[in-house]
Design a protein around this motif. Structure first.
Motif, PDB file in Angstrom:
ATOM      1  N   PRO A 172      16.323 -42.704   1.772  1.00 13.88           N
ATOM      2  CA  PRO A 172      17.466 -42.255   0.996  1.00 13.88           C
ATOM      3  C   PRO A 172      18.301 -43.410   0.459  1.00 13.88           C
ATOM      4  CG  PRO A 172      17.869 -41.962   3.292  1.00 13.88           C
ATOM      5  CD  PRO A 172      16.578 -42.670   3.177  1.00 13.88           C
ATOM      6  N   THR A 191      20.655 -44.874  -1.879  1.00 14.69           N
ATOM      7  CA  THR A 191      21.604 -44.048  -2.594  1.00 14.69           C
ATOM      8  C   THR A 191      22.060 -44.663  -3.894  1.00 14.69           C
ATOM      9  OG1 THR A 191      23.266 -45.082  -1.233  1.00 14.69           O
ATOM     10  CG2 THR A 191      22.468 -42.909  -0.574  1.00 14.69           C
ATOM     11  N   HIS A 230      15.167 -34.776  -2.576  1.00 17.08           N
ATOM     12  CA  HIS A 230      16.145 -35.403  -1.676  1.00 17.08           C
ATOM     13  C   HIS A 230      17.575 -35.142  -2.152  1.00 17.08           C
ATOM     14  CE1 HIS A 230      18.433 -38.241   0.684  1.00 17.08           C
ATOM     15  NE2 HIS A 230      18.953 -38.678  -0.448  1.00 17.08           N
ATOM     16  N   ASP A 231      17.814 -35.388  -3.424  1.00 22.98           N
ATOM     17  CA  ASP A 231      19.189 -35.288  -3.922  1.00 22.98           C
ATOM     18  C   ASP A 231      19.733 -33.858  -3.854  1.00 22.98           C
ATOM     19  OD1 ASP A 231      19.453 -37.997  -4.393  1.00 22.98           O
ATOM     20  OD2 ASP A 231      18.973 -37.870  -6.529  1.00 22.98           O
ATOM     21  N   HIS A 237      21.603 -33.258  -0.303  1.00 24.77           N
ATOM     22  CA  HIS A 237      23.025 -33.530  -0.519  1.00 24.77           C
ATOM     23  C   HIS A 237      23.864 -32.337  -0.979  1.00 24.77           C
ATOM     24  CE1 HIS A 237      23.144 -37.919  -0.031  1.00 24.77           C
ATOM     25  NE2 HIS A 237      21.974 -37.969  -0.632  1.00 24.77           N
ATOM     26  N   GLU A 241      24.212 -40.032   4.648  1.00 23.04           N
ATOM     27  CA  GLU A 241      22.746 -40.024   4.712  1.00 23.04           C
ATOM     28  C   GLU A 241      22.197 -39.720   6.108  1.00 23.04           C
ATOM     29  OE1 GLU A 241      20.858 -39.884   2.229  1.00 23.04           O
ATOM     30  OE2 GLU A 241      21.900 -40.850   0.564  1.00 23.04           O
TER      31      GLU A 241
HETATM   32 CO    CO Z   1      20.777 -39.654  -0.660  1.00 22.62          CO
END
Ligand code: CO
Ligand code: PHE
Length: 300
Positions: free
Chosen positions: A18, A20, A149-150, A154, A195
């Protein structure tokens, strides 16, 4: 930024690394030609292939069945807000629901973006989401964050009002940290909370960090393995702590509540950075996996 893309050992399934924001060793993967000055672009939904939707569907299904007992309640309650799990969602549809819930929106980006742009978006309650999805051969591991992932990692917690406020405060804090040359210290806070954060609940430890929640292996590992260290969230201790980007985390920081996290990070960080720098100069940084004398640990 410190979050350079690392080489992934192949022996363990590590899920998404991750990263960022910041610079990796390789040029970023997305097509930046279509992005504007703020690095946002339109989500080209028609460009996804059936194979892309299938990758999303399989990632989602695999992760969803693992959530009970491992992910925090706030995440589980909100994950359905992402919409139908069979196809890559339209960001605008999620944004509409998200805006009504907490005033946040999704901003489509081609991939990793410079940290100043990243901070500015967060400060405006816009969360940057990469639009491309990993290739089928990257199913278990992709070096840069992708749409799975995003979005999956999140966005659900942005439906939680306290966590949503924390993320905006982080963005504003990032703009300030850039001026104070303190981004490396601040990035540790993002890493160990947004994260890879864990939260202590009456039912036991749960994950709230996106890097854990979108990883097939680390979700169970972070909660149940006896290997890693788990220590109570402490801002200055955290900012002294280095982190690993190429393996499961050796140390996790545990919060009691999102309110605790918000309150602990609300004060002006200018003196905090000063103090952390002094401590590092005198006593050094803390390596991942190292526990200080007398430090209480959480056990699975
Ligand atoms: Co991330
Ligand atoms: N209070 C922090 C500062 O003054 C801003 C911040 C809030 C940073 C929340 C991170 C998370 O810099």
């Amino acid at each position: 930024m410190t979050a350079a893309a690392g080489k992934a050992p192949r022996d363990v399934n590590r899920g998404v690394a991750p990263v960022t924001y910041g610079q990796g060793e390789r040029p970023p993967r997305g097509d930046y030609g279509r992005a504007g000055a703020d690095y946002t672009c339109a989500q080209d939904h028609a460009r996804y292939t059936e194979a892309d939707h299938d990758t999303y569907r399989r990632l989602y299904a695999r992760q969803l069945q693992q959530l009970p007992g491992l992910a925090c309640d706030e995440f589980i309650a909100a994950v359905r807000q992402l919409g139908a799990p069979e196809r890559i969602p339209r960001f605008d549809d999620i944004s509409e629901r998200l805006f009504r819930a907490t005033g946040w929106q999704i901003a489509c980006v081609p991939g990793l973006i410079p940290e100043e742009s990243f901070f500015a978006l967060l400060a405006a309650r816009k969360f940057p989401v990469t639009d491309w999805i990993r290739k089928p051969e990257e199913f278990d591991y992709v070096v840069e964050p992708d749409v799975f992932h995003d979005l999956f990692g999140h966005v659900p917690l942005l439906f939680d009002p306290t966590f949503a406020d924390y993320m905006q405060a982080y963005g504003a804090g990032g703009l300030k940290a850039s001026r104070l040359d303190a981004c490396e210290l601040l990035a540790r806070l993002y890493w160990y909370t947004v994260e890879f954060g864990l939260i202590a609940t009456p039912k036991g430890l749960r994950a709230y960090g996106a890097g854990i929640l979108s990883s097939t292996g680390e979700l169970r590992y972070s909660i149940t393995s006896a290997e890693p260290r788990r220590v109570a969230f402490d801002l200055q201790r955290l900012m002294r702590s280095r982190y690993r980007i190429d393996t499961y985390q050796a140390t996790y920081f545990v919060i009691d509540s999102f309110k605790q996290l918000f309150d602990a990070t609300a004060p002006d960080f200018t003196p905090v950075y000063e103090s952390v720098r002094k401590t590092i100069a005198a006593a050094g940084e803390i390596e991942a996996g190292v526990v200080l004398p007398g430090e209480r640990q959480f056990t699975p």
